[in-house]
Enzyme design. Structure first.
Site, PDB file in Angstrom:
ATOM      1  N   GLU A  38      -1.919 -43.971  27.778  1.00 42.85           N
ATOM      2  CA  GLU A  38      -1.247 -44.181  26.487  1.00 42.85           C
ATOM      3  C   GLU A  38      -1.432 -42.922  25.657  1.00 42.85           C
ATOM      4  OE1 GLU A  38      -2.668 -47.640  24.301  1.00 42.85           O
ATOM      5  OE2 GLU A  38      -2.308 -46.664  22.383  1.00 42.85           O
ATOM      6  N   GLU A  52      -0.220 -42.682  14.205  1.00 41.34           N
ATOM      7  CA  GLU A  52      -0.857 -43.986  14.006  1.00 41.34           C
ATOM      8  C   GLU A  52      -1.712 -43.913  12.748  1.00 41.34           C
ATOM      9  OE1 GLU A  52      -3.552 -45.197  17.092  1.00 41.34           O
ATOM     10  OE2 GLU A  52      -3.566 -47.276  16.397  1.00 41.34           O
TER      11      GLU A  52
END
Ligand SMILES: *[C@@H]1O[C@H](CO)[C@@H](O)[C@H](O)[C@H]1NC(C)=O
Ligand SMILES: *[C@@H]1O[C@H](CO)[C@@H](O)[C@H](O)[C@H]1NC(C)=O
Ligand SMILES: *[C@@H]1O[C@H](CO)[C@@H](O)[C@H](O)[C@H]1NC(C)=O
Ligand SMILES: *[C@@H]1O[C@H](CO)[C@@H](O)[C@H](O)[C@H]1NC(C)=O
Length: 354
Positions: free
Chosen positions: A136, A141
Site C-alpha cells: 500500500e 492522508e
C-alpha cells in the site's frame, strides 16, 4: 557504417536513462469522464471501523456526493445536508480505480481542496488487491485538525526505510510492516502546512506526484505557486528527474519494491472517526467523535470534500500493459506505439551492428 554504429551505441546508452525517469501518459481521469473508471465501494466502512457508509455510484450521483462541478472538477464529499440518527452512519465515498498500475508508473494528482475537520479522515492512496501482500502506498492522508499531510507505505514484514533522499526531516517511523506499531506504516510527514486543511485550499491547492519505481517509491508535493512548468499544461510525458528532491522517499535498498509491491489500484476515500482511536481524535479536537460530529450538525462537514482537477498516470515502456484494464484507451495505444518504436529502434541497432 561507423556512424551508424556510434548512433546505435548512443541509443543503447540512453535507454536505461529513459527507463529510469521518463514516463508517458497511460491514463487520465479528468473532466466529465472523471468517474467512469472507478468502482464505488457500496458498503459501510468495514475496513477501518469508521462511522461511514461508502455509497454506490448511483447514490453518489443522486445525492451529489460524487459529481463533476461546473468548473469540470471532480467533487467527492461527505453528506453535509442530512441529520444522521443515533446508531446510524453518515454517507460518504470510497472509490477504487478499475485499472491497476505496475512498478514503473507515476500518478500525478492535481487538487484544489482536500477534506478536513474534526472526525474527517481522508486519503488518496493505492493498494494491491490482497493487502498486505502487494503493499500500500499512501500519498495523501490526514485526520481531524492535523496541519500537515503524511505519506507512508504499508507492507508485509521486512520492508523498512533507511537513507531516504527526501526533503522532509519529519520521519515518524521506519518500519513499513503492517505488524509493526499497530500497522502505523513507515510514515513521513510533509513539513509544509500548505499540504493539508484550509491552508492547502487557500494556497490554490497543489499537486502530488507518486513515483512507483524499481529504485523505490518517491512522493513530491507542490503547493500551487511551486508547481513546476513540466507539470502545468497537459503534457503527455513526464521526466521525474526534473522534479527535484522528493518530500518523501522509500528507497528499494531496504524495501525491495519488486518484492513487496504488486500493481496498485488508486483509491480516494473519506471516512469518519475510524482509526478506532479516541486518543487520535483528542490530539486535535475536543468532544466525542461520533456524538458531537457524525450525528451532530451536518454543517460539520462543509469542508469535508475533495475537489480534484485531474489524476494522470504515466508509465515507462516496461509498464505499457500495466493497466490491467478492461478497455485499452487510445492513450494506452499511443504509449504502446512509442514502446514499439523504441523496440524497433533497438532491433534496428542490433541488425545494423550485425
Ligand atoms: C466488507 O463488506 C463487503 C460487502 O459485504 C465484503 O465483500 C467484504 O468482504 C467485507 N470486508 C471485510 C474486511 O469485512
Ligand atoms: C509525525 O511527526 C510530526 C512532527 O513531529 C508530528 O506533527 C506528527 O503528529 C507525527 N505523526 C505521527 C503519526 O506520529
Ligand atoms: C489532455 O490531453 C488528452 C490527450 O493526451 C486529452 O484527451 C484531454 O482532453 C486533454 N485535456 C485537456 C484539459 O486539455
Ligand atoms: C455543503 O458543502 C458544500 C461544499 O461541499 C457547500 O457548498 C454547501 O454550502 C454545504 N452546505 C449545504 C447545506 O449544502
Amino acid at each position: 557504417m561507423v556512424a551508424a554504429k556510434s548512433a546505435c551505441a548512443l541509443v543503447l546508452a540512453l535507454l536505461p536513462t529513459i527507463a529510469s525517469a521518463q514516463y508517458n501518459l497511460v491514463k487520465q481521469y479528468q473532466g466529465s469522464s472523471f468517474f467512469d473508471d472507478w468502482d464505488f465501494y457500496n458498503n459501510f466502512d468495514n475496513l477501518t471501523n469508521g462511522d461511514a457508509i461508502f455509497v454506490s455510484a448511483q447514490q453518489a450521483s443522486q445525492d451529489q456526493l460524487a459529481f463533476v462541478n461546473g468548473a469540470g472538477n471532480a467533487i467527492m464529499k461527505v453528506d453535509n445536508t442530512s441529520q444522521v440518527a443515533f446508531n446510524q452512519k453518515r454517507n460518504t465515498i470510497r472509490i477504487s480505480s478499475k485499472d491497476r498500475f505496475a512498478v514503473g508508473s507515476v500518478w500525478v494528482a492535481d487538487m484544489l481542496h482536500v477534506p478536513f475537520g474534526c472526525s474527517v479522515w481522508p486519503a488518496f492512496w493505492s493498494q494491491a488487491p490482497d493487502w498486505p501482500t502487494g503493499g500500500e502506498i499512501d500519498t495523501f492522508e490526514a485526520v481531524n485538525q492535523v496541519t500537515r499531510n503524511q505519506m507512508s507505505l504499508h507492507t508485509e514484514p521486512g520492508c523498512t526505510v533507511s537513507n531516504p533522499v527526501q526533503s522532509s526531516t519529519l520521519q515518524n517511523s521506519t518500519d513499513c510492516s503492517f505488524q509493526a506499531n499497530n500497522n502505523e506504516g513507515c510514515v513521513v510527514t510533509n513539513p509544509s502546512t500548505n499540504s493539508y486543511g484550509a491552508p492547502f485550499a487557500s494556497a490554490g491547492g497543489g499537486m502530488w506526484v507518486t513515483e512507483f519505481a524499481e529504485k523505490g517509491v518517491s512522493i513530491w508535493f507542490f503547493s500551487r505557486a511551486d508547481v513546476p512548468s513540466s507539470l502545468q499544461g497537459n503534457s503527455s510525458s513526464l521526466d521525474t528527474s526534473t522534479l527535484g528532491t522528493p518530500v518523501g522517499n522509500f528507497p528499494s535498498s531496504s524495501c525491495s519494491v519488486d518484492k513487496f509491491f504488486e500493481p496498485q489500484h488508486l483509491i480516494f476515500d473519506i471516512t469518519l472517526c475510524g482509526a478506532g482511536n479516541p486518543a487520535t481524535f483528542t490530539q486535535t479536537c475536543t468532544g466525542v467523535c461520533y456524538n458531537d460530529y457524525v450525528i451532530g450538525s451536518p454543517s460539520n462537514y462543509d469542508n469535508a470534500y475533495f475537489e480534484v482537477r485531474s489524476v494522470n498516470v504515466f508509465g515507462t515502456s516496461q509498464s505499457v500493459d500495466i493497466p490491467v484494464s478492461s478497455a485499452a484507451s487510445s492513450v494506452g495505444a499511443r504509449v504502446g506505439a512509442v514502446a514499439m518504436q523504441l523496440a524497433l529502434l533497438f532491433g534496428a541497432c542490433l541488425v545494423t551492428i550485425l
